[in-house]
Design a protein around this motif. Structure first.
Motif, short mmCIF file in Angstrom:
data_model
loop_
_atom_site.label_atom_id
_atom_site.label_comp_id
_atom_site.label_asym_id
_atom_site.label_seq_id
_atom_site.Cartn_x
_atom_site.Cartn_y
_atom_site.Cartn_z
N VAL A 211 19.95 16.40 -5.02
CA VAL A 211 20.51 17.36 -4.10
C VAL A 211 20.51 16.73 -2.71
O VAL A 211 19.55 16.06 -2.33
CB VAL A 211 19.67 18.66 -4.12
CG1 VAL A 211 20.12 19.63 -3.05
CG2 VAL A 211 19.74 19.30 -5.50
N PRO A 212 21.59 16.90 -1.94
CA PRO A 212 21.61 16.32 -0.59
C PRO A 212 20.41 16.76 0.25
O PRO A 212 19.93 17.88 0.13
CB PRO A 212 22.91 16.87 0.01
CG PRO A 212 23.76 17.24 -1.17
CD PRO A 212 22.79 17.65 -2.24
N HIS A 213 19.92 15.85 1.08
CA HIS A 213 18.72 16.15 1.86
C HIS A 213 18.82 15.62 3.28
O HIS A 213 17.81 15.33 3.92
CB HIS A 213 17.48 15.59 1.16
CG HIS A 213 17.61 14.13 0.82
ND1 HIS A 213 17.43 13.14 1.74
CD2 HIS A 213 17.92 13.54 -0.34
CE1 HIS A 213 17.62 11.96 1.15
NE2 HIS A 213 17.92 12.18 -0.11
N ILE B 216 14.76 19.84 11.02
CA ILE B 216 14.40 20.28 9.67
C ILE B 216 14.66 19.14 8.69
O ILE B 216 15.77 18.62 8.60
CB ILE B 216 15.20 21.53 9.25
CG1 ILE B 216 14.93 22.68 10.21
CG2 ILE B 216 14.86 21.92 7.81
CD1 ILE B 216 15.81 23.89 9.98
N HIS B 217 13.63 18.76 7.96
CA HIS B 217 13.72 17.69 6.96
C HIS B 217 13.46 18.30 5.59
O HIS B 217 12.56 19.12 5.43
CB HIS B 217 12.71 16.59 7.27
CG HIS B 217 13.01 15.87 8.54
ND1 HIS B 217 13.67 14.68 8.58
CD2 HIS B 217 12.77 16.21 9.84
CE1 HIS B 217 13.81 14.29 9.83
NE2 HIS B 217 13.27 15.21 10.61
N THR C 168 15.53 16.58 -4.70
CA THR C 168 16.13 15.70 -3.69
C THR C 168 15.77 14.23 -3.93
O THR C 168 16.21 13.37 -3.18
CB THR C 168 15.68 16.09 -2.26
OG1 THR C 168 14.29 15.78 -2.11
CG2 THR C 168 15.96 17.54 -1.97
N ALA C 169 15.00 13.94 -4.96
CA ALA C 169 14.54 12.58 -5.21
C ALA C 169 15.66 11.72 -5.79
O ALA C 169 16.42 12.16 -6.65
CB ALA C 169 13.36 12.60 -6.17
N ARG D 26 9.33 10.38 1.31
CA ARG D 26 10.57 10.07 2.03
C ARG D 26 10.72 10.98 3.23
O ARG D 26 10.98 10.53 4.35
CB ARG D 26 11.78 10.20 1.12
CG ARG D 26 13.11 10.00 1.87
CD ARG D 26 14.31 10.59 1.17
NE ARG D 26 14.13 11.83 0.46
CZ ARG D 26 14.12 13.05 1.03
NH1 ARG D 26 14.25 13.19 2.33
NH2 ARG D 26 13.97 14.12 0.28
N ALA D 27 10.54 12.30 3.04
CA ALA D 27 10.69 13.26 4.13
C ALA D 27 9.65 13.02 5.21
O ALA D 27 9.96 13.11 6.41
CB ALA D 27 10.61 14.68 3.60
#
Length: 132
Positions: free
Chosen positions: A85-87, A93-94, A100-101, A117-118
């Motif tokens: 999913v796009p992130h 906002i992250h 999202t992986a 990652r975030a």
């Protein structure tokens, strides 16, 4: 079926059954399901594989809160490139979460890597201290 044994044991196998085969298991009792799922392992692992220390079952398709799956599923007709999913961050906002992986979306490993990652995105977005 795959080995999900913790490093210090005890042994643990996880079996996932999908589609019509999963629904067919609903009409059987626990012992019948266990025999169908573990029986094919006897020639490879021996008869002791049938002597489970414990047994846990989860029919995801019968869980009203899961919607039939244990990971997020796209709606019918969606293309196969829905995950991850796009992130992209929006302002400060992250986004993180298993779906999202880039690798293993929907699974615990994906959740961990997306969290890392975030977190790195947040660190990278912070003002850098001036060097003297």
């Amino acid at each position: 079926m795959f080995d999900t044994t913790a490093p210090d044991g005890p042994g643990h196998l996880c079996t996932l059954v999908a589609g019509p085969e999963a629904r067919a298991l609903d009409h059987m009792d626990t012992d019948a399901r266990r025999n169908i799922l573990l029986g094919p392992l006897v020639p490879h692992l021996g008869p002791d594989v049938m002597k489970t220390a414990s047994w846990h079952e989860k029919a995801w398709h019968l869980d009203e809160h899961a919607g039939g799956g244990y990971i997020a599923l796209p709606e019918a007709g969606a293309s196969d490139d829905v995950m991850p999913v796009p992130h992209t961050p929006i302002g400060s906002i992250h986004w993180a979460g298993a779906e999202t992986a880039a690798e293993h979306p929907g699974y615990l490993d994906g959740a961990i890597t997306s969290g890392r990652r975030a977190a790195q995105e947040v660190i990278d977005s912070l003002p850098q201290p001036e060097t003297p």
